[in-house]
Write a protein that holds these residues in place. Structure first.
Motif, PDB file in Angstrom:
ATOM      1  N   ASP A   1      27.405  39.798 -40.228  1.00 12.22           N
ATOM      2  CA  ASP A   1      28.184  39.261 -39.111  1.00 12.22           C
ATOM      3  C   ASP A   1      28.039  37.742 -39.072  1.00 12.22           C
ATOM      4  N   ALA A   2      28.654  37.089 -40.057  1.00 12.19           N
ATOM      5  CA  ALA A   2      28.559  35.644 -40.195  1.00 12.19           C
ATOM      6  C   ALA A   2      29.131  34.907 -38.994  1.00 12.19           C
ATOM      7  N   LEU A   3      30.089  35.509 -38.332  1.00  9.56           N
ATOM      8  CA  LEU A   3      30.764  34.863 -37.206  1.00  9.56           C
ATOM      9  C   LEU A   3      30.457  35.571 -35.888  1.00  9.56           C
ATOM     10  N   ARG A   4      29.282  36.203 -35.828  1.00  9.79           N
ATOM     11  CA  ARG A   4      28.906  36.898 -34.604  1.00  9.79           C
ATOM     12  C   ARG A   4      28.790  35.903 -33.439  1.00  9.79           C
ATOM     13  N   PRO A   5      28.991  36.357 -32.215  1.00 10.35           N
ATOM     14  CA  PRO A   5      28.808  35.473 -31.063  1.00 10.35           C
ATOM     15  C   PRO A   5      27.340  35.121 -30.862  1.00 10.35           C
ATOM     16  N   GLY A   6      27.057  33.838 -30.724  1.00 11.55           N
ATOM     17  CA  GLY A   6      25.698  33.391 -30.454  1.00 11.55           C
ATOM     18  C   GLY A   6      25.476  33.112 -28.984  1.00 11.55           C
ATOM     19  N   GLY A   7      26.478  33.373 -28.189  1.00 15.35           N
ATOM     20  CA  GLY A   7      26.393  33.264 -26.730  1.00 15.35           C
ATOM     21  C   GLY A   7      27.279  34.334 -26.131  1.00 15.35           C
ATOM     22  N   THR A   8      26.913  34.857 -24.994  1.00 14.75           N
ATOM     23  CA  THR A   8      27.673  35.963 -24.403  1.00 14.75           C
ATOM     24  C   THR A   8      29.128  35.586 -24.127  1.00 14.75           C
TER      25      THR A   8
ATOM     26  N   GLY B   1      25.303  40.446 -32.118  1.00 21.23           N
ATOM     27  CA  GLY B   1      24.585  39.309 -31.555  1.00 21.23           C
ATOM     28  C   GLY B   1      24.488  39.334 -30.047  1.00 21.23           C
ATOM     29  N   HIS B   2      25.134  38.371 -29.389  1.00 15.98           N
ATOM     30  CA  HIS B   2      25.109  38.251 -27.925  1.00 15.98           C
ATOM     31  C   HIS B   2      26.372  38.870 -27.332  1.00 15.98           C
ATOM     32  N   MET B   3      26.206  39.583 -26.226  1.00 18.51           N
ATOM     33  CA  MET B   3      27.357  40.259 -25.635  1.00 18.51           C
ATOM     34  C   MET B   3      27.020  40.768 -24.236  1.00 18.51           C
TER      35      MET B   3
ATOM     36  N   VAL C   1      23.307  46.886 -35.528  1.00 17.52           N
ATOM     37  CA  VAL C   1      23.513  45.855 -34.511  1.00 17.52           C
ATOM     38  C   VAL C   1      22.280  44.968 -34.341  1.00 17.52           C
ATOM     39  N   LEU C   2      22.525  43.689 -34.126  1.00 18.62           N
ATOM     40  CA  LEU C   2      21.468  42.711 -33.898  1.00 18.62           C
ATOM     41  C   LEU C   2      21.291  42.547 -32.399  1.00 18.62           C
ATOM     42  N   GLY C   3      20.167  42.979 -31.906  1.00 11.25           N
ATOM     43  CA  GLY C   3      19.957  42.942 -30.441  1.00 11.25           C
ATOM     44  C   GLY C   3      20.438  44.260 -29.833  1.00 11.25           C
TER      45      GLY C   3
ATOM     46  N   GLY D   1      11.611  33.663 -24.683  1.00  9.17           N
ATOM     47  CA  GLY D   1      10.245  34.128 -24.438  1.00  9.17           C
ATOM     48  C   GLY D   1      10.197  35.613 -24.147  1.00  9.17           C
ATOM     49  N   TYR D   2      11.342  36.160 -23.758  1.00 12.91           N
ATOM     50  CA  TYR D   2      11.452  37.595 -23.430  1.00 12.91           C
ATOM     51  C   TYR D   2      12.720  38.182 -24.061  1.00 12.91           C
ATOM     52  N   ASP D   3      13.198  37.568 -25.131  1.00 11.40           N
ATOM     53  CA  ASP D   3      14.429  38.050 -25.757  1.00 11.40           C
ATOM     54  C   ASP D   3      14.287  39.457 -26.321  1.00 11.40           C
ATOM     55  N   HIS D   4      13.038  39.899 -26.572  1.00 12.29           N
ATOM     56  CA  HIS D   4      12.880  41.286 -27.033  1.00 12.29           C
ATOM     57  C   HIS D   4      13.274  42.265 -25.927  1.00 12.29           C
ATOM     58  N   ILE D   5      13.115  41.850 -24.673  1.00  9.46           N
ATOM     59  CA  ILE D   5      13.517  42.701 -23.552  1.00  9.46           C
ATOM     60  C   ILE D   5      15.037  42.645 -23.370  1.00  9.46           C
ATOM     61  N   ALA D   6      15.585  41.433 -23.385  1.00  5.97           N
ATOM     62  CA  ALA D   6      17.038  41.289 -23.251  1.00  5.97           C
ATOM     63  C   ALA D   6      17.758  42.032 -24.372  1.00  5.97           C
ATOM     64  N   GLY D   7      17.212  41.957 -25.590  1.00  5.43           N
ATOM     65  CA  GLY D   7      17.829  42.643 -26.712  1.00  5.43           C
ATOM     66  C   GLY D   7      17.668  44.149 -26.654  1.00  5.43           C
ATOM     67  N   ALA D   8      16.529  44.608 -26.163  1.00  4.00           N
ATOM     68  CA  ALA D   8      16.301  46.052 -26.062  1.00  4.00           C
ATOM     69  C   ALA D   8      17.225  46.689 -25.039  1.00  4.00           C
ATOM     70  N   ILE D   9      17.542  45.962 -23.983  1.00  2.00           N
ATOM     71  CA  ILE D   9      18.495  46.476 -22.988  1.00  2.00           C
ATOM     72  C   ILE D   9      19.835  46.728 -23.664  1.00  2.00           C
TER      73      ILE D   9
END
Length: 440
Positions: A228-235, A270-272, A295-297, A306-314
């Protein structure tokens, strides 16, 4: 030698299929049919023989979790990365990716492959990039031959799957400056390939030479993971023209790979925001004909550093229940630093929980049996069984004993007011009173 897809289409249930079917609790013939259709992939390079944790991903299987490790140009420490491999082995990672992009990349990859008990993936463009830097060349001075030379080298070393940024075509690369994204392009490999195409005014060689890429992958039965070279890096960038455009390209390529007997999956997104995740998974499945989705995240907010593992797990849990097939974990160090071994462990466990939570919906009773065992153990204060069912028994025991010297009775949260003590005592007392009354 024939690939897993080709063998499945001949009606053969391979040894790998038998092992995975038994582990998953499904019919081997069902699995063979899914492999034959391209809806399930089995990671297994034909030259590698030290995998003891075989992994299959796709329709009808449990959601898997990948762990990323690897040194960087800023910090190269083989011993530290091998500790991360040990953690991935111990705590149940289904696959591991070596993302080393600096130092002796070949040595690191060979060490990871030799020590990992599960399938290993890589991103070959990282090595292409670093070789240019080491030769004091401009990052985009590599040739098409440079790319395929590195890819084949990694296949010969035994990698089981590779991320290849096939979907960032010259047309899409030219749209990047006008796309008005908040976060821009965040994929390292995607940035390199887009820059190469724009600078050289040539089509992405991974796209234009996809037939040759399939030929190489087929020779070793390596799974192609269409990046996913062009995945969203921000929601805010989710499902813009770049994101969806790349997904459409990769879906078309994935169908071609399946037709040619090459195992393939698609990466994203990525981000969504939460409310777009289910739709995104269904879109990938619809466009690709059911090819596995890695899927990434998914990161559901951009402010959890600092807590992206939680945001990503959700996001990962929502994606899993919607049909995503493998989650790429995040650690607390995401967006901040190369992770430590302990942060790798935190990220892996967070995403194992997310994957299982999704499977409870996606697979129903098949996934819920272990939760029922835990419920029964809790109701009887069976701590031995409770600890054995957790993702990290030692941590659970340590917390239980932080205010208590033994593993028995209630926990210190409720103490003598434990629900599993109060009610049984009352019932037993009433029964005893009644029994004594009758005797009188």
């Amino acid at each position: 030698m024939p690939t897993q897809i080709e063998l499945a289409r001949r009606g053969q249930v391979t040894e790998e299929m038998k092992i995975i079917a038994e582990k998953e609790g499904i019919d081997p013939v069902f699995l063979r049919e899914k492999v034959a259709s391209g809806r399930v992939v089995i990671f297994r390079n034909l030259v590698r023989n030290n995998i003891t944790r075989l992994t299959g991903i796709g329709e009808g299987l449990t959601t898997k979790v990948n762990v990323n490790i690897g040194a960087s140009t800023d910090h190269y420490n083989v011993e530290e990365e091998m500790k991360k491999v040990e953690i991935a082995n111990e705590f149940g990672a289904d696959t591991i990716m070596d993302l080393t992009d600096g130092g002796d990349i070949d040595y690191m990859r060979k060490q990871v492959i030799s020590k990992a008990i599960m399938p290993v993936g890589t991103v070959p463009i990282y090595q292409v990039y670093y070789e240019m830097v080491a030769k004091r060349k401009y990052v985009i001075d590599f040739t098409e031959d440079d790319i395929f030379r590195v890819i084949e080298k990694q296949f010969k070393d035994g990698v089981d799957y590779v991320t290849v940024h096939t979907g960032v075509t010259l047309e899409l690369a030219r749209r990047i400056p006008k796309a008005n994204r908040l976060a821009g392009v965040v994929s390292r490999g995607g940035t390199v390939m887009a820059a190469w195409s724009i600078y050289n005014e040539k089509e992405n060689p991974l796209y234009s030479n996809f037939d040759y890429l399939m030929e190489l992958a087929k020779e070793y039965d390596v799974t192609l993971s269409l990046g996913d070279a062009l995945r969203p890096g921000g929601t805010a960038d989710a499902h813009d023209e770049l994101h969806v455009g790349e997904l459409m390209v990769n879906s078309s390529l994935a169908k071609r790979a399946v037709e040619h007997g090459v195992q393939v999956m698609i990466e994203g997104p990525g981000h969504m925001p939460l409310d777009q995740i289910e739709m995104d998974v269904k879109l990938e499945k619809q466009l690709s004909g059911g090819v596995p989705y890695y899927v990434l995240g998914i990161l559901v907010t951009d402010i959890a550093a600092g807590y992206d593992h939680i945001a990503g797990a959700i996001g990962g849990a929502i994606a899993a229940q919607a049909g995503a097939d493998m989650l790429c974990y995040l650690t607390p160090a995401e967006h901040l630093s190369l992770p430590t071994p302990e942060q790798v462990k935190e990220g892996l466990i967070a995403f194992k929980i997310a994957a299982h939570a999704g499977d409870m919906i996606k697979l129903g009773d098949r996934a819920r049996q272990i939760d029922n065992k835990m419920s029964k153990a809790r109701s009887s204060l069976d701590w031995k069984t409770m600890f054995s069912l957790t993702y990290d028994p030692n941590k659970a025991k340590s917390i239980y004993r932080q205010y208590k010297g033994m593993e028995a009775g209630s926990c210190t949260m409720c103490g003598d007011l434990c629900v599993y003590l109060v009610l049984p005592r009352a019932v037993n007392k009433k029964i005893n009173n009644a029994t004594q009354g009758k005797k009188i």
